[in-house]
Structure formats: structure tokens, C-alpha cells
Write an enzyme that holds these catalytic residues in place. Structure first.
Site, PDB file in Angstrom:
ATOM      1  N   LYS A  52     -49.138 -16.682  -3.966  1.00 16.24           N
ATOM      2  CA  LYS A  52     -49.169 -17.756  -4.968  1.00 16.24           C
ATOM      3  C   LYS A  52     -50.502 -18.513  -4.888  1.00 16.24           C
ATOM      4  O   LYS A  52     -51.110 -18.839  -5.904  1.00 16.24           O
ATOM      5  CB  LYS A  52     -47.979 -18.710  -4.763  1.00 16.24           C
ATOM      6  CG  LYS A  52     -46.667 -18.074  -5.220  1.00 16.24           C
ATOM      7  CD  LYS A  52     -45.428 -18.834  -4.797  1.00 16.24           C
ATOM      8  CE  LYS A  52     -44.191 -17.997  -5.118  1.00 16.24           C
ATOM      9  NZ  LYS A  52     -42.937 -18.560  -4.642  1.00 16.24           N
ATOM     10  N   GLN A  96     -40.965 -23.346  -1.238  1.00 16.38           N
ATOM     11  CA  GLN A  96     -40.635 -21.937  -1.028  1.00 16.38           C
ATOM     12  C   GLN A  96     -39.239 -21.798  -0.417  1.00 16.38           C
ATOM     13  O   GLN A  96     -38.933 -22.437   0.588  1.00 16.38           O
ATOM     14  CB  GLN A  96     -41.695 -21.297  -0.107  1.00 16.38           C
ATOM     15  CG  GLN A  96     -41.526 -19.807   0.111  1.00 16.38           C
ATOM     16  CD  GLN A  96     -41.660 -18.993  -1.180  1.00 16.38           C
ATOM     17  OE1 GLN A  96     -42.560 -19.234  -1.982  1.00 16.38           O
ATOM     18  NE2 GLN A  96     -40.763 -18.035  -1.374  1.00 16.38           N
ATOM     19  N   ASP A 119     -40.990 -24.128 -10.886  1.00 13.98           N
ATOM     20  CA  ASP A 119     -40.077 -23.002 -10.674  1.00 13.98           C
ATOM     21  C   ASP A 119     -38.957 -22.982 -11.719  1.00 13.98           C
ATOM     22  O   ASP A 119     -38.252 -21.985 -11.860  1.00 13.98           O
ATOM     23  CB  ASP A 119     -39.425 -23.106  -9.273  1.00 13.98           C
ATOM     24  CG  ASP A 119     -40.084 -22.167  -8.277  1.00 13.98           C
ATOM     25  OD1 ASP A 119     -40.647 -21.142  -8.715  1.00 13.98           O
ATOM     26  OD2 ASP A 119     -40.005 -22.447  -7.061  1.00 13.98           O
TER      27      ASP A 119
END
Ligand code: NAP
Length: 279
Positions: A52, A96, A119
Site C-alpha cells: 500500500k 490493517q 477502506d
């Protein structure tokens, strides 16, 4: 002959488009900073976080990295998320997953400001998707839509079957296919006569979390099959939820694993960051 849907190529195409747009916005003094938080050092999570950050650097998005020790308490993590919510220099926040067991994942995701939830997991963004309002959309299903569109596969009016109803893949996938005017059926572990339903699909999206579960008997001749699953087999090789070798000859188009849906998730995360940039 079937078409192999090339997620590697399509994700690169998307990243290159974003890179150009971000460069233009940067010239106007507009920037975006993504805060990436990892708790503990699970090796798979470290690889995802590294990828990422690499994608951010490629596109021209700043990334701030928070690598917290495994023993970090829930309160400490929530405090950091709240600080980042209030920091106007930070445009997006990504925690995460999975988090260590002593931390309540849902509590953390609910604490991220919906306006910074790149997200697309916050209930406000999930709700926006379901009523057709703009908002951040979960990256993996958004990537599937791009794979279909950029491969010239029409969704409108098609029988779409989603195998799996998780909050991060199956459910948002169904909402997105519906938004594209597909006729959508969602299957799960309690579905009866599963094969009868999957064999109706013009577009079958499989997100079941079981290696090579779907064989040719689940697929209508000429269907499009999208495999979201990722697993490592006993020889450490990647495979999906679909048994590619037996299914592919019966499809008109199919995604491979690796190189199908996988690379799209990060490309769509970058797209979410770009959409969150000041206009
Ligand atoms: P998940 O949370 O485990 O959900 C699996 C879904 O499949 C559940 O809805 C479950 O039904 C259903 N299911 C399980 N066994 C079934 C059966 N025998 N018949 C019918 N339905 C069944 O998984 P997920 O998070 O959605 O992930 C699915 C797969 O995608 C995994 O392999 C994961 O690693 C992969 N993934 C890939 C990416 C990517 O970037 N490519 C991103 C996320 C996930 P119930 O709801 O009834 O239990």
C-alpha cells in the site's frame, strides 16, 4: 476460447490514470495524506502494508506509517485514530486487519471518521452505498466492477450470482452489481440447491474462502467467472476459490489467481484516496 481477465494490467492502467490526476492536483497545491496503522508484525499484514505504501509513493500520495507493537492496548489505538480524525493534514485512515485478539476490530472501524474511511468499512459508507449516495466503497468489490467494465463485460440486465455474503466482499459486491443494473442473487452457507443457482449466472463472483471449491459443475457454459479467493496450497502456490483449470474452458471470461482480483484491491484503495482529495 475464453478471455483471461488481466487484473495486473488493469490495475496498472488505473494507477497510471490516478498518477496523472494526482500530479495535476498537486500542481494546484492539493495533496492527500493516507495514515496506515499496523498493530503487531503479522508477516502477511506487513506485505500488504508495504504494498500500500509503495502504491501511494507511485501515485504521488503521501503516506504516514504507524507501526505499533503487538501489546498496544485498544485505548491507545482508539486514541491514535481519534487524533488522526482531528488532524486536518490527514485525508485517509487505514487500519490493517486483522488486529490482535485483545482489540475489538468493530470498535476501531467505527471510530474512524466516515470522511476518512478509505477502506469503505464504516456503516455510514456501507449505508451510502446501499441507498445510492456517494461515499467510500469497499476496495475489493469495487475492483471487480472495474475488471468487468474494463474488459468490455456488460452488467446491466445480467443474472449475477455472488457466492459469499461477508461484509467486506459479498454484500458490497451485491450492492455494486445492483447499482450497475444487474439482477443479483446472493448465496451463502445455508443456501439450498447451490449449484442450481450458480448455474443460472451470466456473471458468477466467488468469495467463499474455500480453495478450489467451485468446479465446472457450478458454472453455466459461457459464463463470466470472477474469483475473489486467495489461498496458498501445500506447495506454497497461490490458488483461488475456483478450480481454474477445470472451470476456465467452460467460461467466456475468467480471472486467474494470482493476477486477477488481487492487484485490483490496492488500485481501488488508491482510487478512494484520489476521490477523497480536495477538488
Ligand atoms: P468470509 O468472511 O469467510 O465469507 C465467506 C462467505 O462464504 C460467507 O458468507 C459464507 O457463508 C460463505 N460460504 C462458506 N462456505 C460456503 C459453502 N460451502 N457454500 C456456500 N457459501 C459458503 O470470506 P471473505 O472475507 O468474503 O473472503 C472470501 C475470499 O476472498 C477469501 O479467500 C479471502 O482470502 C479472499 N479475499 C480476497 C481479497 C482480495 O484482495 N483479492 C480481499 C478480501 C478477501 P455464511 O455467511 O453463511 O457463513
Amino acid at each position: 476460447m475464453y478471455q483471461i481477465i488481466d487484473g495486473k494490467r488493469i490495475s496498472q492502467e488505473i494507477k497510471d490514470e490516478l498518477r496523472e490526476k494526482v500530479a495535476v492536483l498537486k500542481e494546484q497545491g492539493k495533496t492527500f495524506t493516507l495514515a496506515v496503522i499496523q498493530v503487531g508484525n503479522d508477516p502477511a499484514s506487513s506485505v500488504y502494508v508495504g504494498n500500500k505504501k509503495k502504491a501511494c509513493a507511485y501515485i504521488g500520495i503521501e503516506s504516514l506509517s504507524y507501526e505499533l507493537p503487538q501489546e498496544t492496548t485498544e485505548d491507545e489505538l482508539l486514541k491514535l485514530v481519534r487524533e488522526l480524525n482531528n488532524n486536518s493534514a490527514v485525508g485517509g485512515i487505514l487500519v490493517q486487519l486483522p488486529l490482535p485478539e485483545h482489540i475489538d476490530e468493530e470498535k476501531v472501524l467505527l471510530t474512524i471518521s466516515p470522511a476518512k474511511d478509505v477502506d469503505g468499512f464504516h456503516p455510514e459508507n456501507v449505508g451510502n452505498l446501499s441507498i445510492g449516495r456517494p461515499g467510500f466503497v469497499s476496495c475489493t468489490p469495487a475492483g471487480v466492477i472495474q475488471l468487468l467494465k474494463r474488459s468490455g463485460i456488460e452488467i446491466e440486465g445480467k443474472e449475477c450470482v455472488v457466492l459469499g455474503r461477508s461484509n467486506i466482499v459479498g454484500k458490497p459486491m451485491a450492492m455494486l452489481l445492483l447499482r450497475e443494473n444487474g439482477t443479483v442473487t446472493v448465496c451463502h452457507s445455508r443456501t439450498k440447491n447451490l449449484k442450481e443457482i450458480t448455474r443460472r449466472a451470466d456473471i458468477l463472483v466467488v468469495a467463499i474462502g474455500k480453495p478450489k471449491f467451485v468446479d465446472a459443475s457450478y458454472v453455466k457454459e459461457g459464463a463470466v467467472v470472477i474469483d475473489v479467493g486467495i489461498h496458498r496450497n501445500e506447495n506454497n502456490k497461490l490458488c483461488g476459490d475456483v478450480d481454474f483449470d477445470s472451470v476456465a474452458p467452460h467460461t467466456s471470461a475468467i480471472t486467474p489467481v494470482p493476477g486477477g482480483v488481487g492487484p485490483m484491491t490496492i488500485a481501488m484503495l488508491m482510487s478512494n484516496c484520489m476521490n477523497g482529495m480536495p477538488k
